[in-house]
Every structure is written in structure tokens, then in C-alpha cells.
Design a protein around this motif. Structure first.
Motif, PDB file in Angstrom:
ATOM      1  N   GLY A 185       0.914  -1.244  -0.167  1.00 53.70           N
ATOM      2  CA  GLY A 185       0.063  -0.020  -0.025  1.00 53.70           C
ATOM      3  C   GLY A 185       0.855   1.215  -0.015  1.00 53.70           C
ATOM      4  O   GLY A 185       2.014   1.156  -0.574  1.00 53.70           O
ATOM      5  N   VAL A 186       0.296   2.275   0.574  1.00 54.49           N
ATOM      6  CA  VAL A 186       0.973   3.558   0.773  1.00 54.49           C
ATOM      7  C   VAL A 186       2.166   3.530   1.569  1.00 54.49           C
ATOM      8  O   VAL A 186       2.133   2.790   2.691  1.00 54.49           O
ATOM      9  CB  VAL A 186       0.112   4.615   1.158  1.00 54.49           C
ATOM     10  CG1 VAL A 186       0.632   6.236   1.418  1.00 54.49           C
ATOM     11  CG2 VAL A 186      -1.035   4.890   0.123  1.00 54.49           C
ATOM     12  N   PRO A 187       3.367   3.839   1.140  1.00 56.79           N
ATOM     13  CA  PRO A 187       4.597   3.644   1.904  1.00 56.79           C
ATOM     14  C   PRO A 187       4.541   4.502   3.325  1.00 56.79           C
ATOM     15  O   PRO A 187       3.995   5.682   3.244  1.00 56.79           O
ATOM     16  CB  PRO A 187       5.683   4.321   1.359  1.00 56.79           C
ATOM     17  CG  PRO A 187       5.293   4.258  -0.333  1.00 56.79           C
ATOM     18  CD  PRO A 187       3.678   4.465  -0.290  1.00 56.79           C
ATOM     19  N   ALA A 188       4.622   3.871   4.360  1.00 58.73           N
ATOM     20  CA  ALA A 188       4.237   4.585   5.643  1.00 58.73           C
ATOM     21  C   ALA A 188       5.415   5.345   6.022  1.00 58.73           C
ATOM     22  O   ALA A 188       6.555   5.226   5.531  1.00 58.73           O
ATOM     23  CB  ALA A 188       4.396   3.306   6.711  1.00 58.73           C
ATOM     24  N   VAL A 189       5.321   6.574   6.605  1.00 59.73           N
ATOM     25  CA  VAL A 189       6.184   7.519   6.784  1.00 59.73           C
ATOM     26  C   VAL A 189       7.195   7.107   8.057  1.00 59.73           C
ATOM     27  O   VAL A 189       6.713   6.556   9.060  1.00 59.73           O
ATOM     28  CB  VAL A 189       5.582   8.900   7.218  1.00 59.73           C
ATOM     29  CG1 VAL A 189       6.546   9.852   7.627  1.00 59.73           C
ATOM     30  CG2 VAL A 189       4.803   9.279   6.171  1.00 59.73           C
TER      31      VAL A 189
END
Length: 202
Positions: A197-201
Motif C-alpha cells: 500500500g502507501v509507503p508508511a512515513v
């Protein structure tokens, strides 16, 4: 409507731009996981062939799919070798596990669900190949574009298997898995993978 347009309509969301950026920054990891994905896809097809030995349509579709995925696996390995990228073990991302959580255990529900999941995995792969290609070097872009036709057909094969196994409308079941897939693609992911999914910060 083109096959790619059909796939984009089938999916609930497009791949986020942040995933594309992460992929471009980690192309070695992208290739390694891509190779794993092709191998897993072949394994899934073979598993279905062993489980559903009386389904001639499934046997034919999955036999062809397994051969194609193994050829893709070999092609990715060759690209990696040319680029000095070492194939290695990777931990699985949450995508496949998340998609499989609601799979029914009784038949034909199990075959229907596994086939719908297969359709989403192939559709998402196709969408990501197309979205990545414009940003890649010529060799890798050409390879990813060459995969679009087969991945698009695999999506259609899986969806047809689900429809035939059900013998009735499966739109509600597809809609349920579509929402699960959207959530997995749009929510933060702790590690980068081809279907993450969206790359975690950090």
C-alpha cells in the motif's frame, strides 16, 4: 474499451503516486519481489489444478497461466542478473493475506473467492505495470508493457472461473473484495513490495 480501461474500471482505485515514487527509488527490491510474485502466481495456479481435478476449464486455464508465469519469472531473473541484482528471500507483504481473510472454506464458495482474489491480483499487477512503465528505463519499460496482455487475460480467466463456479451473479462478492483491495492499496504499509500500500512515513 481497452483491456487496461476495463481493469481500471474493475479496480476501486489507482495506485497512489507515493507508491510509484517508492518503486522508482527501490527498483532492485521491486524486481526481486516481482520475481517472487510470478513464482507465487504459478504456484497458485498449480495448487488449483491439483485441488480441482474434475474442472477441465480450470485445468486448461491454470496450466497455461502457470507456464506463462514461470516464463515471466525466468525473464525477471534474467533482467536481475543483467543488472547485478541478487534474487533472495523476502517476507510476504500483507496484501495477499489481507485479501484471503474472508475466503470461505466450503465449496463452491472457496473456489469462487480464490478466483475473485486471483482476478484482483492480476488486475492490480497489470495496472501497476502500465503506471510504472513511463518512468522506467527503456528495457524495463518494454518488458513491463509486454506483460500487460497476458496479465489482462489472467484477470479475465480468473473472473470467468469465479462466475462459472457460482452459476449466478457474483457482483456482491466482487464488490466486497474490491473494497478490501482498495483499503490495502490506499492504507499505509510498513514495507515496500509489488502489491504493498502507501509507503508508511518513517
Amino acid at each position: 474499451m481497452s483491456a487496461l480501461d476495463e481493469i481500471k474500471e474493475f479496480l476501486a482505485c489507482e495506485t497512489p503516486d507515493s507508491w510509484i515514487q517508492a518503486a522508482l527509488q527501490q527498483q532492485d527490491l521491486l524486481l526481486i519481489d516481482h520475481a517472487h510474485c510470478e513464482k507465487k502466481a504459478a504456484s497458485t495456479a498449480m495448487t488449483l489444478m491439483f485441488r480441482y481435478v474434475d474442472n477441465s476449464d480450470l485445468l486448461n486455464k491454470m496450466s497455461r497461466l502457470a507456464r506463462e508465469e514461470l516464463i515471466h519469472f525466468e525473464q525477471v531473473l534474467a533482467l536481475m542478473e543483467d543488472r547485478g541484482v541478487q534474487y533472495c528471500h523476502l517476507s510476504s507483504c500483507r496484501y495477499a493475506g489481507g485479501m484471503r481473510q474472508p475466503v470461505r472454506t466450503s465449496e463452491p464458495g472457496r473456489l469462487i473467492d480464490i478466483s475473485i482474489i486471483g482476478a484482483f491480483i492480476e488486475a492490480r499487477s497489470c495496472e501497476r505495470f502500465a503506471k510504472l512503465a513511463p518512468y522506467l528505463d527503456d528495457e524495463l519499460a518494454k518488458f513491463y508493457r509486454s506483460l500487460l496482455k497476458s496479465e489482462g487475460r489472467h484477470y479475465q480467466d480468473y473472473l470467468k472461473l469465479a462466475e462459472d463456479a457460482a452459476g449466478e451473479d457474483i457482483s456482491e462478492r466482487v464488490a466486497m473484495f474490491r473494497e478490501i483491495e482498495r483499503e490495502l492499496i490506499e492504507s499505509p504499509d510498513p514495507e515496500f513490495r509489488f502489491h504493498s500500500g502507501v509507503p508508511a512515513v518513517a
